[in-house]
Design an enzyme around this catalytic site. Structure first.
Site, mmCIF file in Angstrom:
data_model
loop_
_atom_site.group_PDB
_atom_site.id
_atom_site.type_symbol
_atom_site.label_atom_id
_atom_site.label_comp_id
_atom_site.label_asym_id
_atom_site.label_seq_id
_atom_site.Cartn_x
_atom_site.Cartn_y
_atom_site.Cartn_z
ATOM 1 N N HIS A 110 4.756 6.098 -4.833
ATOM 2 C CA HIS A 110 6.038 5.337 -5.111
ATOM 3 C C HIS A 110 7.378 6.127 -5.819
ATOM 4 C CE1 HIS A 110 3.982 1.963 -3.272
ATOM 5 N NE2 HIS A 110 3.359 1.644 -4.111
ATOM 6 N N THR A 143 -4.705 5.128 0.267
ATOM 7 C CA THR A 143 -4.628 6.407 1.028
ATOM 8 C C THR A 143 -4.398 7.514 0.095
ATOM 9 O OG1 THR A 143 -3.643 5.176 2.695
ATOM 10 C CG2 THR A 143 -3.416 7.605 2.767
ATOM 11 N N ALA A 144 -3.630 7.140 -1.006
ATOM 12 C CA ALA A 144 -3.419 8.216 -2.360
ATOM 13 C C ALA A 144 -4.600 8.649 -2.786
ATOM 14 C CB ALA A 144 -2.804 7.758 -3.319
ATOM 15 N N LYS A 173 0.478 -6.167 3.681
ATOM 16 C CA LYS A 173 0.733 -4.571 3.625
ATOM 17 C C LYS A 173 -0.556 -3.828 2.899
ATOM 18 C CE LYS A 173 3.095 -0.647 2.963
ATOM 19 N NZ LYS A 173 4.312 -0.511 2.365
ATOM 20 N N VAL A 174 -1.329 -2.937 3.419
ATOM 21 C CA VAL A 174 -2.509 -2.642 2.984
ATOM 22 C C VAL A 174 -2.524 -0.796 2.933
ATOM 23 C CG1 VAL A 174 -3.739 -4.524 3.559
ATOM 24 C CG2 VAL A 174 -3.740 -2.627 5.042
ATOM 25 N N SER A 175 -3.466 -0.454 2.263
ATOM 26 C CA SER A 175 -3.588 1.060 2.553
ATOM 27 C C SER A 175 -4.161 1.487 3.804
ATOM 28 C CB SER A 175 -4.449 1.396 1.279
ATOM 29 O OG SER A 175 -3.849 1.415 0.099
#
Length: 276
Positions: free
Chosen positions: A152, A108-109, A53-55
Site C-alpha cells: 500500500h 500475495t505480498a 476483497k482478498v489476496s
C-alpha cells in the site's frame, strides 16, 4: 448485500459510488472495513460475507465457495510489495535467519516474498511474524524486527521512518515473468449472480474515474492520517486498466503466481478452471 474491503484509498475509491447509491440497479451495501488478513480469513472461514476483497494468493483456499470477479481488484506494474530494513543493506543475504514481519501469511505480498527469497536468501529467513500492515514500518524502525514486507502507501512513506529498500518484489516479478503484479482480488459467492455484481463493480470504478473529487472525503475519512497527496498517488498507482477489466494478461499473471505456488505445495491443490 454484505461486502468487505480494506479502508485503503484504492478500495474506498473503487467502491465509493456503489456504497453511496450512485450505481443504478445495485443493491445497498453493508460494508465491513478490514485489513486484508482479516478479509482473507472471512473468505476462507466462510463467515457469510457475500463479496470481498482478498489476496490473489489466498484464492486456492476459497475457490470452491467464491468466484474471482474480472474487475475491481488491484493488479498492475510498479506497484509491488517492498522489503525494508533500517540498516541500509541491499544484500538479500542479510535476511538469512532474520525476523521478518509480513502483512498476512496468505497475502500475495508474502507469496511473492517466499518466491523471491527461495532463490535469493541462502538458508532462508528466520522467523516470519504477521503484523497489521500499518504496524510493520514502526516495528522495523524500532528494532522489534529485522526487516518488513510492506504494501500500500508504504511505498511512498517509508523514507520518513528512516528505512531503506532492500528489494522491490514487484520489479523482480515483472523482470522474471514479464507480467503485471497480481495483488488483491474481488470475489463473490458462487451462489450469487456474479455477472451482475461484476457489472456493478465496473460501473462504480467508472463513476470514480468520471467524478474523481466526489469520493475524496470518503477516501480520506477511512485513510485516517494519510496525507491527501499520498492518498491520490496511491489511487493512481493501484486503480488502473486492470481494475476495470482483468483481461487475458491479468488472468495469465494470476495463473502464473498460483501455479508457482502450487508447484512448491505452498497452496492447497485447486482446479485452475475455477479461476475463469
Amino acid at each position: 448485500m454484505k461486502i468487505a474491503f480494506s479502508p485503503c484509498p484504492n478500495d474506498t475509491f473503487v467502491f465509493h459510488a456503489w456504497v453511496h447509491g450512485r450505481v443504478a440497479g445495485a443493491p445497498a451495501l453493508d460494508v465491513t472495513y478490514a485489513d486484508i488478513d482479516v478479509t482473507n480469513g472471512l473468505a476462507i472461514g466462510g463467515a457469510g460475507t457475500e463479496v470481498l476483497k482478498v489476496s490473489y494468493a489466498a484464492l486456492p483456499w476459497m475457490l470452491e465457495q467464491y468466484a474471482l470477479l474480472p474487475c475491481g481488484g488491484a493488479l498492475g506494474r510498479g506497484c509491488g510489495p517492498l522489503v525494508l530494513t533500517r540498516d541500509g543493506s541491499s544484500d538479500p543475504a542479510f535476511l538469512a535467519g532474520k525476523r521478518v514481519a509480513v502483512p498476512s501469511d496468505r497475502s500475495t505480498a508474502y507469496l511473492l516474498f517466499r518466491l523471491w527469497a527461495d532463490s535469493h536468501v541462502p538458508g532462508g529467513v528466520g522467523e516470519v511474524i504477521v503484523l497489521p500492515f500499518d504496524r510493520i514500518m514502526p516495528a522495523v524502525r524500532d528494532g522489534e524486527i529485522d526487516a518488513g514486507l510492506v504494501i500500500h502507501e508504504a511505498r511512498f512513506t517509508y523514507p520518513a521512518y528512516g528505512l531503506t529498500l532492500l528489494a522491490d518484489l514487484g520489479a523482480w516479478w515483472e523482470l522474471d515473468t514479464g507480467l503485471p503484479i497480481p495483488l488483491g482480488a474481488i470475489v463473490a459467492r458462487r451462489s450469487l449472480d456474479r455477472e451482475a455484481i461484476a457489472g456493478w463493480v465496473r460501473e462504480s470504478v467508472r463513476y470514480a474515474w468520471s467524478h474523481p473529487l466526489e469520493s475524496r472525503a470518503y477516501v480520506l475519512s477511512h485513510a485516517q492520517e494519510m496525507d491527501p497527496q499520498v492518498a491520490e498517488a496511491h489511487i493512481k498507482l493501484y486503480v488502473n486498466e486492470f481494475t476495470e477489466e482483468l483481461g487475458a494478461e491479468g488472468r495469465n499473471a494470476v495463473r502464473s503466481l498460483l501455479q508457482r505456488a502450487a508447484e512448491r505445495e505452498w497452496v492447497p491443490p485447486f482446479d485452475p478452471a475455477l479461476l475463469d
